[in-house]
Motif scaffolding. Sequence first.
Motif, mmCIF file in Angstrom:
data_model
loop_
_atom_site.group_PDB
_atom_site.id
_atom_site.type_symbol
_atom_site.label_atom_id
_atom_site.label_comp_id
_atom_site.label_asym_id
_atom_site.label_seq_id
_atom_site.Cartn_x
_atom_site.Cartn_y
_atom_site.Cartn_z
ATOM 1 N N ALA A 125 49.447 59.783 14.121
ATOM 2 C CA ALA A 125 49.973 59.222 15.363
ATOM 3 C C ALA A 125 49.153 59.715 16.556
ATOM 4 N N THR A 126 48.801 60.994 16.533
ATOM 5 C CA THR A 126 47.975 61.553 17.607
ATOM 6 C C THR A 126 46.610 60.881 17.652
ATOM 7 N N GLU A 127 46.002 60.708 16.495
ATOM 8 C CA GLU A 127 44.696 60.044 16.423
ATOM 9 C C GLU A 127 44.763 58.640 17.008
ATOM 10 N N GLN A 128 45.816 57.899 16.637
ATOM 11 C CA GLN A 128 45.951 56.528 17.124
ATOM 12 C C GLN A 128 46.140 56.485 18.636
ATOM 13 N N ILE A 129 46.935 57.394 19.151
ATOM 14 C CA ILE A 129 47.192 57.428 20.591
ATOM 15 C C ILE A 129 45.913 57.759 21.364
ATOM 16 N N LEU A 130 45.213 58.788 20.926
ATOM 17 C CA LEU A 130 44.036 59.249 21.665
ATOM 18 C C LEU A 130 42.852 58.299 21.517
ATOM 19 N N ALA A 131 42.813 57.558 20.402
ATOM 20 C CA ALA A 131 41.665 56.674 20.169
ATOM 21 C C ALA A 131 41.822 55.310 20.810
ATOM 22 N N THR A 132 43.048 54.938 21.141
ATOM 23 C CA THR A 132 43.264 53.558 21.604
ATOM 24 C C THR A 132 43.693 53.437 23.053
ATOM 25 N N MET A 133 44.011 54.545 23.701
ATOM 26 C CA MET A 133 44.440 54.466 25.098
ATOM 27 C C MET A 133 43.306 54.890 26.026
ATOM 28 N N PRO A 134 43.024 54.110 27.073
ATOM 29 C CA PRO A 134 41.934 54.462 27.993
ATOM 30 C C PRO A 134 42.183 55.775 28.729
ATOM 31 N N GLU A 135 43.447 56.047 29.046
ATOM 32 C CA GLU A 135 43.820 57.303 29.692
ATOM 33 C C GLU A 135 44.973 57.913 28.895
ATOM 34 N N PRO A 136 44.657 58.507 27.739
ATOM 35 C CA PRO A 136 45.720 59.018 26.860
ATOM 36 C C PRO A 136 46.424 60.232 27.451
ATOM 37 N N PRO A 137 47.644 60.478 27.009
ATOM 38 C CA PRO A 137 48.387 61.653 27.475
ATOM 39 C C PRO A 137 47.859 62.918 26.801
ATOM 40 N N GLY B 199 42.242 65.937 18.602
ATOM 41 C CA GLY B 199 42.240 65.880 20.058
ATOM 42 C C GLY B 199 43.497 66.381 20.731
ATOM 43 N N ALA B 200 44.434 66.948 19.967
ATOM 44 C CA ALA B 200 45.642 67.497 20.582
ATOM 45 C C ALA B 200 45.268 68.645 21.515
ATOM 46 N N ALA B 201 46.030 68.807 22.581
ATOM 47 C CA ALA B 201 45.726 69.835 23.573
ATOM 48 C C ALA B 201 46.166 71.223 23.126
ATOM 49 N N GLY B 202 46.913 71.297 22.054
ATOM 50 C CA GLY B 202 47.379 72.585 21.564
ATOM 51 C C GLY B 202 48.615 72.402 20.713
ATOM 52 N N PHE B 203 49.274 73.496 20.400
ATOM 53 C CA PHE B 203 50.475 73.387 19.579
ATOM 54 C C PHE B 203 51.543 74.346 20.067
ATOM 55 N N LEU B 204 52.757 74.043 19.687
ATOM 56 C CA LEU B 204 53.904 74.845 20.072
ATOM 57 C C LEU B 204 54.760 75.071 18.842
ATOM 58 N N LEU B 205 55.204 76.303 18.645
ATOM 59 C CA LEU B 205 56.073 76.603 17.510
ATOM 60 C C LEU B 205 57.505 76.171 17.807
ATOM 61 N N LYS B 206 58.194 75.672 16.792
ATOM 62 C CA LYS B 206 59.565 75.219 16.981
ATOM 63 C C LYS B 206 60.498 76.355 17.379
ATOM 64 N N ARG B 207 60.092 77.573 17.089
ATOM 65 C CA ARG B 207 60.941 78.701 17.469
ATOM 66 C C ARG B 207 60.684 79.183 18.893
ATOM 67 N N ALA B 208 59.810 78.497 19.627
ATOM 68 C CA ALA B 208 59.512 78.891 21.000
ATOM 69 C C ALA B 208 60.777 78.851 21.846
#
Length: 209
Positions: free
Chosen positions: A54-66, A87-96
Motif C-alpha cells: 500500500a505504501t509503495e502504491q501511494i508513493l509511486a502514484t501520487m505527485p505529492e505523496p504524504p 519510501g516510508a518516513a519511518g516507523f512507530l511501535l504499537k506500544r508507543a
Amino acid sequence: MVRTALRVILEAEPDLVVVGEAATGPEAVSLVRSLAPDVVLMDVRMPEIDGIRATEQILATMPEPPRVVVVTTFENDAYVHDALRAGAAGFLLKRADPDELIGAVRLVARGDSLLFPAAVRSLAAAAAARTAGAPRAAAARWVARLTDREADVLRLMATGLSNQEMSERLGVGPQTVKTHVAAVLAKTGSRDRTQAVIAAYEGGFMRKD
C-alpha cells in the motif's frame, strides 16, 4: 479498537485532524488518493494488500505523496525494512505512548524522518547482508561528491537526529542544515532522509558497528 484509540489521541490535539480511516490495504490507498492527507499511519499487516504494498502504491502514484509512518509490533520486523526502502518516513511501535505518537506525526509532517538508533542498527545489519559490489561502487561515486559538512550531516542523519538536533550539534542554523540535507538527498539519489541512510549503509559509507 486500535484505530479508535489513535483517533481519540490525535484529535485531542488542536493542530491535528484525522481525515479518514481504512480497514484494508486497498481502502487505505483509495482514501489517501482522495483525501490527500499530510501524514499516514500505515499498519504493516493489513488485509488484502499489506502496508508495504500500500505504501509503495501511494508513493509511486501520487505527485505529492504524504509522509507515511509504518506502525508495527516489533522494531526488528523484516516488514519495517521493506517499508522504509519503499519510501516510508519511518516507523512507530504499537506500544508507543500518546506523546510519542503525537510527536511522531508532527515530526514527519515537518519533513524529518522517524528513525530510532535501534532501528538504524537493524537496518545496517540488513543492508550489510545484501550489499554486493555494485552498491558499494555506486556509493563511491556519490560519497566523493559530498562536502565535509554534508558527510557530517549524513552521519548524524543515520543516528536518527532531527534537523533541529543536527543544528544544535553542528552549531549552525536550521535552514543551513535543511540545505545540507537537500544536497545529501540529491547526491545520494534518495527520495528522503530514510532512503539516504539506507544508501549510506548499503554503500559502506556507514558501518553497522
